[in-house]
Scaffold this motif. Structure first.
Motif, PDB file in Angstrom:
ATOM      1  N   ASP A 133      29.845  41.253  53.479  1.00 32.16           N
ATOM      2  CA  ASP A 133      30.831  42.331  53.630  1.00 32.16           C
ATOM      3  C   ASP A 133      30.398  43.563  52.849  1.00 32.16           C
ATOM      4  N   HIS A 134      30.507  44.714  53.474  1.00 29.24           N
ATOM      5  CA  HIS A 134      30.235  45.981  52.793  1.00 29.24           C
ATOM      6  C   HIS A 134      31.565  46.575  52.336  1.00 29.24           C
ATOM      7  N   THR A 135      32.171  45.891  51.371  1.00 30.22           N
ATOM      8  CA  THR A 135      33.483  46.294  50.882  1.00 30.22           C
ATOM      9  C   THR A 135      33.444  46.481  49.377  1.00 30.22           C
ATOM     10  N   PHE A 136      34.454  47.175  48.897  1.00 33.00           N
ATOM     11  CA  PHE A 136      34.574  47.401  47.455  1.00 33.00           C
ATOM     12  C   PHE A 136      34.738  46.092  46.703  1.00 33.00           C
ATOM     13  N   VAL A 137      35.616  45.211  47.237  1.00 25.26           N
ATOM     14  CA  VAL A 137      35.865  43.954  46.525  1.00 25.26           C
ATOM     15  C   VAL A 137      34.659  43.024  46.568  1.00 25.26           C
ATOM     16  N   GLN A 138      33.843  43.119  47.641  1.00 23.62           N
ATOM     17  CA  GLN A 138      32.641  42.290  47.687  1.00 23.62           C
ATOM     18  C   GLN A 138      31.667  42.704  46.583  1.00 23.62           C
ATOM     19  N   ARG A 139      31.615  43.993  46.281  1.00 25.95           N
ATOM     20  CA  ARG A 139      30.785  44.445  45.158  1.00 25.95           C
ATOM     21  C   ARG A 139      31.288  43.850  43.847  1.00 25.95           C
ATOM     22  N   LEU A 140      32.609  43.805  43.705  1.00 23.11           N
ATOM     23  CA  LEU A 140      33.169  43.214  42.490  1.00 23.11           C
ATOM     24  C   LEU A 140      32.863  41.719  42.420  1.00 23.11           C
ATOM     25  N   VAL A 141      32.915  41.045  43.571  1.00 22.00           N
ATOM     26  CA  VAL A 141      32.580  39.614  43.607  1.00 22.00           C
ATOM     27  C   VAL A 141      31.106  39.413  43.262  1.00 22.00           C
ATOM     28  N   ALA A 143      29.244  41.261  41.532  1.00 19.54           N
ATOM     29  CA  ALA A 143      29.021  41.581  40.120  1.00 19.54           C
ATOM     30  C   ALA A 143      29.657  40.556  39.188  1.00 19.54           C
ATOM     31  N   GLY A 144      30.360  39.566  39.767  1.00 25.11           N
ATOM     32  CA  GLY A 144      30.985  38.531  38.955  1.00 25.11           C
ATOM     33  C   GLY A 144      32.272  38.977  38.296  1.00 25.11           C
ATOM     34  N   ARG A 145      32.833  40.107  38.747  1.00 28.11           N
ATOM     35  CA  ARG A 145      34.048  40.632  38.120  1.00 28.11           C
ATOM     36  C   ARG A 145      35.306  39.930  38.627  1.00 28.11           C
ATOM     37  N   ILE A 146      35.289  39.506  39.898  1.00 27.59           N
ATOM     38  CA  ILE A 146      36.425  38.794  40.454  1.00 27.59           C
ATOM     39  C   ILE A 146      35.898  37.641  41.293  1.00 27.59           C
ATOM     40  N   THR A 147      36.773  36.707  41.632  1.00 28.87           N
ATOM     41  CA  THR A 147      36.394  35.586  42.486  1.00 28.87           C
ATOM     42  C   THR A 147      36.688  35.937  43.941  1.00 28.87           C
ATOM     43  N   ALA A 148      36.156  35.123  44.853  1.00 23.76           N
ATOM     44  CA  ALA A 148      36.423  35.335  46.276  1.00 23.76           C
ATOM     45  C   ALA A 148      37.914  35.201  46.568  1.00 23.76           C
ATOM     46  N   GLU A 149      38.590  34.302  45.852  1.00 21.82           N
ATOM     47  CA  GLU A 149      40.034  34.133  46.044  1.00 21.82           C
ATOM     48  C   GLU A 149      40.789  35.378  45.579  1.00 21.82           C
ATOM     49  N   GLU A 150      40.360  35.949  44.456  1.00 17.86           N
ATOM     50  CA  GLU A 150      41.012  37.167  43.961  1.00 17.86           C
ATOM     51  C   GLU A 150      40.760  38.338  44.900  1.00 17.86           C
ATOM     52  N   ALA A 151      39.593  38.352  45.555  1.00 21.42           N
ATOM     53  CA  ALA A 151      39.269  39.433  46.490  1.00 21.42           C
ATOM     54  C   ALA A 151      40.236  39.466  47.664  1.00 21.42           C
ATOM     55  N   ASP A 303      37.443  44.347  34.391  1.00 24.69           N
ATOM     56  CA  ASP A 303      37.072  43.553  33.214  1.00 24.69           C
ATOM     57  C   ASP A 303      38.225  43.509  32.215  1.00 24.69           C
ATOM     58  N   ALA A 304      38.865  44.654  32.025  1.00 19.71           N
ATOM     59  CA  ALA A 304      39.991  44.697  31.088  1.00 19.71           C
ATOM     60  C   ALA A 304      41.129  43.812  31.576  1.00 19.71           C
ATOM     61  N   ARG A 305      41.387  43.859  32.893  1.00 21.45           N
ATOM     62  CA  ARG A 305      42.439  43.002  33.440  1.00 21.45           C
ATOM     63  C   ARG A 305      42.095  41.537  33.273  1.00 21.45           C
ATOM     64  N   ARG A 306      40.826  41.192  33.503  1.00 20.69           N
ATOM     65  CA  ARG A 306      40.418  39.797  33.357  1.00 20.69           C
ATOM     66  C   ARG A 306      40.544  39.343  31.906  1.00 20.69           C
ATOM     67  N   ARG A 307      40.173  40.231  30.957  1.00 19.02           N
ATOM     68  CA  ARG A 307      40.315  39.872  29.544  1.00 19.02           C
ATOM     69  C   ARG A 307      41.781  39.654  29.188  1.00 19.02           C
ATOM     70  N   ARG A 308      42.640  40.556  29.708  1.00 16.87           N
ATOM     71  CA  ARG A 308      44.069  40.395  29.434  1.00 16.87           C
ATOM     72  C   ARG A 308      44.593  39.102  30.035  1.00 16.87           C
ATOM     73  N   ARG A 309      44.187  38.813  31.281  1.00 12.90           N
ATOM     74  CA  ARG A 309      44.619  37.572  31.910  1.00 12.90           C
ATOM     75  C   ARG A 309      44.094  36.368  31.146  1.00 12.90           C
ATOM     76  N   ARG A 310      42.814  36.459  30.705  1.00 11.10           N
ATOM     77  CA  ARG A 310      42.216  35.334  29.984  1.00 11.10           C
ATOM     78  C   ARG A 310      42.949  35.096  28.669  1.00 11.10           C
ATOM     79  N   ARG A 311      43.251  36.199  27.948  1.00  6.43           N
ATOM     80  CA  ARG A 311      43.980  36.045  26.684  1.00  6.43           C
ATOM     81  C   ARG A 311      45.363  35.456  26.921  1.00  6.43           C
ATOM     82  N   TRP A 312      46.028  35.915  27.983  1.00  8.80           N
ATOM     83  CA  TRP A 312      47.363  35.412  28.274  1.00  8.80           C
ATOM     84  C   TRP A 312      47.309  33.934  28.616  1.00  8.80           C
TER      85      TRP A 312
END
Length: 410
Positions: A133-141, A143-151, A303-312
Motif C-alpha cells: 500500500d502506498h499510504t501514510f499508515v503503511q509508512r508508519l507500519v 517504520a515500526g511506529r504502529i501495527t497493522a491492526e492499529e493502521a 511515538d509520543a502516543r505509543r509511549r503514553r499508551r505504553r506507560r498507561w
C-alpha cells in the motif's frame, strides 16, 4: 505452459457511498482494479478514464520486459490523460485513482501498482499479499511506529502517498515480474474489500474449491455483510487449463458507464442482498498528500502516543498486580483469623485466635482467652501438647480442648 483458466470481475457500490468510484477490468491478458478519489465530483471519472486507457494494453507481447514497459507506459499515459481532463474540466481538480494491474504472459505475470488497491496470490493453499500500500499508515507500519491492526483504525488511514491523477506528472509506479504456475489464484481488489474483510477470511474464501465468479461474489458479499462503508471491487484470475472458451473482456464499476463530468449522479442502492446495520468505522474520503509535510511530525507524535499508551498499560498492570498482592494478603489474613489454637500464656492454658506463625514483623495471632488452668498442674503429656500448641478449626473446638484438659485434672 499455464494459461488463464477462468477470470471474473465484480463491483458493488457498497452500503454508504452514493456512487461507485471503483472500476475493474478482466480481459484476455490484462486484469486491473482502479479505486477513484476526489469525492462525488471526480473519483468515478478518474478510475473510468484510467481503466479505459490501461485496457488498451491488453494485447500480445513477445517478452516480459516488453510487456512490463507497455504496462508501465499505459499507467503513465493514463496519468497524463487524467491531467488533461482536469485542465479541460476544472471542477474535477484533485481527482485521482489507484491502479493495481496484472498482465499475464506465459508463465510470467507483470504487475504495475500504485495506491492502496491490492494484489493477492493464493498458491498451494498459502495466501500472500503481493502489492504494498502506498499510504501514510503503511509508512508508519513499515517504520515500526504502529501495527497493522492499529493502521486499520488510524485517523489518517485514508491518506494516499501515491496515485494517478493531476497531482504528479511522473508518479512512481511499483513494477514486478513474477512467475506463475498452474493452480495459482490471483485476486485484485479495492480497499473496500481489504479494509473490511480480514486476511484470514480472504484466505478462506479464496481457498474454496469453486469457480472464480463464485469466489468473487462471495468476497463482495462478505464486505457487504461487514458493513461495506466503501465501494468494493474484486477481480479473480485462475491459472490453469481452461475448461471453457475464454470469456470476452469484462468492465465493471464506473468504467462500464458513460462518463459524466460534473453531473449529479443518482444514489445507487444495492439489490438482492440483505445488509446488516453494522458499520465498522466512519466513512472517510480518500485523499492524496504527496510526501506529506506532516509525515515526520506524525511519526514523532505517533511515538509520543505509543509511549503514553505504553506507560498507561504498564501502570495499569502494575497497579493490578499490586492490588492482587494486597487482596491475596488480606484474604489470607482474614482466613487466619478464622483459626484458633490452644497454647500457653503466663504459665496458664490460653486460647489464641489466628495461626501460630508470624509473617515477618506481623503477628498472625492474638490472645483471645486466658484460662485459670496452670500448665504445671497438667499431666506431662498434656503440658508438652499445650506448650507446642494444639490447633483448632474454631473457637468452639478450642474451648472443647480446654474443657478436656480441665477434666484431666480431676
Amino acid at each position: 505452459m499455464p494459461t488463464v483458466k477462468a477470470s471474473a470481475a465484480v463491483s458493488h457500490v457498497g452500503r454508504i457511498r452514493s456512487n461507485n468510484q471503483d472500476s475493474g477490468y478482466a480481459g484476455r491478458r490484462l486484469f486491473l482494479v482502479a479505486d477513484g478519489m476526489g469525492g462525488h465530483a471526480g473519483g468515478d471519472v478518474a478510475s473510468a478514464i484510467a481503466t479505459r486507457r490501461i485496457a488498451e494494453a491488453d494485447v500480445d507481447y513477445d517478452s516480459a520486459p516488453e510487456a512490463a514497459a507497455a504496462l508501465e507506459g499505459a499507467l503513465i499515459a493514463a496519468n497524463r490523460r487524467l491531467a488533461e481532463t482536469v485542465a479541460e474540466h476544472s471542477e474535477l481538480t484533485g481527482m485521482g485513482t489507484t491502479v493495481s494491474s496484472m498482465l499475464y504472459l506465459g508463465d510470467r505475470v507483470v504487475i504495475s501498482h500504485i495506491g492502496d488497491s491490492r494484489i493477492y496470490l493464493l498458491r498451494s493453499g498459502e495466501l500472500s499479499q503481493i502489492s504494498t500500500d502506498h499510504t501514510f499508515v503503511q509508512r508508519l507500519v513499515d517504520a515500526g511506529r504502529i501495527t497493522a491492526e492499529e493502521a486499520m483504525v488510524h485517523p489518517r488511514r485514508s491518506v494516499l502517498m501515491r496515485v494517478l491523477g493531476d497531482v504528479e506528472a511522473s508518479p512512481e509506479i511499483d513494477q514486478m515480474v513474477l512467475d506463475t504456475r498452474d493452480g495459482d489464484r490471483w485476486m485484485l481488489c479495492s480497499d473496500g474489500l481489504s479494509g473490511v474483510v480480514s486476511f484470514d477470511e480472504i484466505h478462506e474464501f479464496m481457498s474454496a474449491d469453486v469457480g472464480a465468479k463464485q469466489v468473487a461474489d462471495r468476497l463482495v458479499k462478505a464486505s457487504l455483510d461487514g458493513g461495506a462503508p466503501d465501494n468494493v471491487t474484486v477481480v479473480l484470475v485462475d491459472i490453469g487449463e481452461p475448461a471453457a472458451p475464454a470469456t470476452p473482456p469484462l468492465i465493471v464499476g464506473s468504467a462500464a458507464a458513460p462518463l459524466a463530468f460534473g453531473a449529479a449522479l443518482e444514489p445507487v442502492r444495492p439489490r438482492g442482498i440483505r445488509l446488516t446495520p453494522f458499520r465498522p468505522h466512519p466513512v472517510q474520503e480518500t485523499h492524496f498528500e504527496p510526501d506529506s509535510a506532516d509525515y515526520f511530525d506524525e511519526i514523532i507524535e505517533e511515538d509520543a502516543r505509543r509511549r503514553r499508551r505504553r506507560r498507561w498499560v504498564w501502570g495499569f498492570w502494575i497497579a493490578m498486580f499490586i492490588a492482587a498482592i494486597f487482596a491475596a494478603i488480606l484474604l489470607s489474613y482474614q482466613w487466619t483469623q478464622t483459626r484458633y489454637y490452644v497454647g500457653e500464656s503466663n504459665g496458664r492454658v490460653a486460647i489464641y485466635q489466628g495461626i501460630q506463625q508470624n509473617l515477618g514483623p506481623i503477628s498472625l495471632h492474638e490472645l483471645h482467652t486466658e484460662t485459670d488452668i496452670d500448665i504445671a498442674e497438667l499431666r506431662t503429656y498434656d503440658q508438652q501438647r499445650v506448650v507446642q500448641t494444639i490447633s483448632a478449626g474454631s473457637f468452639t473446638e478450642a474451648f472443647q480442648i480446654v474443657q478436656r484438659l480441665e477434666e484431666s485434672l480431676d
